[in-house]
Design an enzyme around this catalytic site. Structure first.
Site, PDB file in Angstrom:
ATOM      1  N   HIS A  44       0.863  -1.182   0.000  1.00  0.00           N
ATOM      2  CA  HIS A  44       0.000   0.000   0.000  1.00  0.00           C
ATOM      3  C   HIS A  44       0.898   1.230   0.000  1.00  0.00           C
ATOM      4  O   HIS A  44       1.705   1.405   0.907  1.00  0.00           O
ATOM      5  CB  HIS A  44      -0.894  -0.007   1.249  1.00  0.00           C
ATOM      6  CG  HIS A  44      -1.997   1.007   1.217  1.00  0.00           C
ATOM      7  ND1 HIS A  44      -1.764   2.365   1.095  1.00  0.00           N
ATOM      8  CD2 HIS A  44      -3.346   0.871   1.293  1.00  0.00           C
ATOM      9  CE1 HIS A  44      -2.919   3.010   1.108  1.00  0.00           C
ATOM     10  NE2 HIS A  44      -3.892   2.129   1.217  1.00  0.00           N
ATOM     11  N   HIS A  64       0.920   2.654  11.816  1.00  0.00           N
ATOM     12  CA  HIS A  64       1.661   3.868  11.485  1.00  0.00           C
ATOM     13  C   HIS A  64       1.897   4.713  12.727  1.00  0.00           C
ATOM     14  O   HIS A  64       1.054   4.788  13.623  1.00  0.00           O
ATOM     15  CB  HIS A  64       0.844   4.682  10.457  1.00  0.00           C
ATOM     16  CG  HIS A  64       1.595   5.800   9.821  1.00  0.00           C
ATOM     17  ND1 HIS A  64       0.977   6.931   9.340  1.00  0.00           N
ATOM     18  CD2 HIS A  64       2.919   5.975   9.581  1.00  0.00           C
ATOM     19  CE1 HIS A  64       1.878   7.741   8.817  1.00  0.00           C
ATOM     20  NE2 HIS A  64       3.067   7.186   8.955  1.00  0.00           N
ATOM     21  N   TYR A  97     -14.829   3.165   6.636  1.00  0.00           N
ATOM     22  CA  TYR A  97     -13.405   3.327   6.343  1.00  0.00           C
ATOM     23  C   TYR A  97     -12.745   1.960   6.358  1.00  0.00           C
ATOM     24  O   TYR A  97     -12.978   1.154   7.262  1.00  0.00           O
ATOM     25  CB  TYR A  97     -12.780   4.253   7.381  1.00  0.00           C
ATOM     26  CG  TYR A  97     -11.298   4.457   7.237  1.00  0.00           C
ATOM     27  CD1 TYR A  97     -10.733   4.793   6.010  1.00  0.00           C
ATOM     28  CD2 TYR A  97     -10.452   4.333   8.338  1.00  0.00           C
ATOM     29  CE1 TYR A  97      -9.368   4.992   5.877  1.00  0.00           C
ATOM     30  CE2 TYR A  97      -9.088   4.531   8.221  1.00  0.00           C
ATOM     31  CZ  TYR A  97      -8.550   4.861   6.993  1.00  0.00           C
ATOM     32  OH  TYR A  97      -7.192   5.055   6.871  1.00  0.00           O
ATOM     33  N   GLU A 127      -2.931  13.768  12.472  1.00  0.00           N
ATOM     34  CA  GLU A 127      -3.992  13.394  11.542  1.00  0.00           C
ATOM     35  C   GLU A 127      -5.372  13.507  12.201  1.00  0.00           C
ATOM     36  O   GLU A 127      -5.649  12.825  13.180  1.00  0.00           O
ATOM     37  CB  GLU A 127      -3.783  11.954  11.058  1.00  0.00           C
ATOM     38  CG  GLU A 127      -2.411  11.679  10.471  1.00  0.00           C
ATOM     39  CD  GLU A 127      -2.207  10.221  10.123  1.00  0.00           C
ATOM     40  OE1 GLU A 127      -3.183   9.445  10.222  1.00  0.00           O
ATOM     41  OE2 GLU A 127      -1.079   9.844   9.761  1.00  0.00           O
ATOM     42  N   HIS A 185      -1.324   4.135  15.469  1.00  0.00           N
ATOM     43  CA  HIS A 185      -2.681   3.917  14.971  1.00  0.00           C
ATOM     44  C   HIS A 185      -2.611   2.959  13.789  1.00  0.00           C
ATOM     45  O   HIS A 185      -1.536   2.570  13.341  1.00  0.00           O
ATOM     46  CB  HIS A 185      -3.353   5.236  14.571  1.00  0.00           C
ATOM     47  CG  HIS A 185      -2.602   6.008  13.527  1.00  0.00           C
ATOM     48  ND1 HIS A 185      -1.504   6.789  13.825  1.00  0.00           N
ATOM     49  CD2 HIS A 185      -2.776   6.124  12.188  1.00  0.00           C
ATOM     50  CE1 HIS A 185      -1.043   7.355  12.724  1.00  0.00           C
ATOM     51  NE2 HIS A 185      -1.791   6.961  11.710  1.00  0.00           N
TER      52      HIS A 185
END
EC number: 1.13.11.5
Length: 448
Positions: free
Chosen positions: A302, A345, A360, A351, A381
């Site tokens: 990704h 991450h 999501y 963010e 997260h």
């Protein structure tokens, strides 16, 4: 040479609140008039403007900003913007720029949607400040707000001297009647109102809710595409700016200003939406997120979420933005032998996420349309336990389409500080952290 000769005929395009007309392009030099010949020919400030109008310049950047970045518009209006009574402060604590009332937290934070507002709540009264950083003094950073409204603005008008407003509707359409024209905006579209532009908001569906990013710094721009090439992401032609429209209306009205973090009000005897013609490149615009040309991997892994960047506000450090507006739209996932959802991450940036519709793809539950989440600098997260287990065993030999979703993110270089309202809100999910507690230990040193 007759300096008052009519402008080019293509500048005249009739528009009305019920039938907005748009011009295509991002940051273009537009020229538009609601009455034929209202634009002066060959100069900006004639001794006598057509139709008895006043010429007024609206500057969004310094006079000496490089030409490629200079933003200004010349307005030809019935009365100058200076015509109103003195401003007085409004006593309120919902819409502001105070981001230091409570300590910033390293915890993962998530909120449910705002409750329905009391009857008669218009767009401005329905705004509540959730978080932010920086401020209008330093002209850097952002304010992040949510809105929930159920009444149109009729005798009120608003402008923001602190920053430009990026509006992200989540439920209900907005009709934005501005000095420079009318924008009809629905969920899955966004609108940007430049700093200083006066407007009012009507609610065609009777109620509306959504998100706002108040940009204190450099004006939003399209990102460079680098090796992507000359096309992709948000294409300039898909941004729409309104044609000139005006109302010649007198009465006992209120002009509300956000200035230096506070709200002020002034009485005004006419509608300030009285610009009959204008030209320049400092104007409101809208964009349909469904037109975003999504870029992704067709081999493995990704990519970084910067591939989903719609708009950026650049900082004084090359390659480091003050604000990024990023979306996570419907898209095909085709990466083989790869974990397809957004990965775990920790980020130097902070963010703030919202969800317009759907689910999501990194959160199986708990993150709902109208809600929000905040993961600050270096806060861990990523996908919840259910999403991780499912994606870890998915058949990646077959492509998969993520459908009927639209999440977005305001990403900033500075720590995003929640306001007291957000920190003490009943909508704050006290047990958000539990979505990761089910992640099991799979490590086995004897098994590769």
């Amino acid at each position: 040479m007759n300096m008052l000769a009519p402008a080019a005929k293509n500048a005249f395009t009739p528009a009305s609140p019920d039938r907005p007309a748009y011009q295509s392009g991002f940051g273009n030099e537009f020229a538009t008039e609601a009455l034929p010949g209202a634009l002066p020919h060959g100069q900006n400030s004639p001794q006598q403007a057509p139709y008895g109008l006043y010429a007024e310049q609206l500057s969004g950047t310094a006079f000496t900003a490089p030409r490629a970045h200079n933003r200004r518009a010349w307005l030809y209006r019935i009365r100058p913007a200076a015509v109103h009574l003195p401003f007085e402060p409004i006593a309120q604590d919902r819409f502001h720029s105070d981001f230091h009332a409570v300590p910033a937290s390293p915890n993962q934070l998530r909120w449910d949607p705002l409750p329905a507002p009391a009857a008669g709540t218009d767009f401005i009264d329905g705004i509540v400040t959730f978080a932010g950083n920086g401020g209008p003094d330093a002209q850097t950073g952002c304010g992040i707000h949510l809105y929930a409204a159920n009444a149109s603005m009729t005798g009120r008008f608003f402008y923001n001297a602190d920053g430009e407003l990026l509006i992200v509707p989540q439920q209900g359409r907005l009709r934005l009647l501005t000095e420079l024209g009318v924008l009809d905006v629905e969920p899955l579209e966004i609108a940007v109102i430049p700093r200083g532009v006066r407007f009012r908001v009507e609610l065609p569906d009777g109620e509306a809710r959504g998100y706002l990013c108040e940009n204190f710094g450099a004006i939003f721009r399209l990102p460079d595409l680098g090796v992507i090439g000359s096309n992709g992401l948000a294409n300039p032609r898909d941004f729409l700016t309104p044609h000139a429209w005006y109302e010649d209306r007198e009465g006992d009205f209120e002009l509300v200003a956000k200035f230096h973090g506070n709200l002020w009000r002034a009485r005004i005897g006419h509608s300030p939406l009285d610009v009959v013609a204008w030209h320049g490149n400092y104007a409101p615009y809208k964009y349909d997120l469904r037109l975003f040309n999504t870029i992704g991997s067709i081999s493995y892994d990704h990519p970084d979420p910067s591939i989903f960047l719609v708009l950026q506000s650049v900082s004084d450090t090359p390659g480091v933005d003050a604000i990024d507006f990023v979306i996570f739209p419907p898209r095909w996932l085709a990466m083989e032998h790869s974990f397809r959802p957004p990965w775990f991450h920790r980020n130097i940036a902070s963010e703030f996420m919202g969800l317009i519709q759907g689910v999501y793809d990194a959160k199986a539950e708990g993150f709902v349309p109208g809600g929000a989440s905040l993961h600050n600098c270096m806060t861990g997260h990523g996908p919840d336990a259910e999403t991780f287990e499912k994606a870890s065993h998915a058949d990646t030999t077959q492509p998969h389409k993520v459908e009927a979703t639209m999440a977005f993110m305001f990403e900033t270089r500075g720590v995003i500080r929640p306001t007291r309202f957000a920190a003490e809100s009943a909508q704050l999910q006290a047990r958000y952290f539990e979505c990761w507690q089910g992640l099991k230990k799979h490590f086995d040193p004897a098994k590769r």
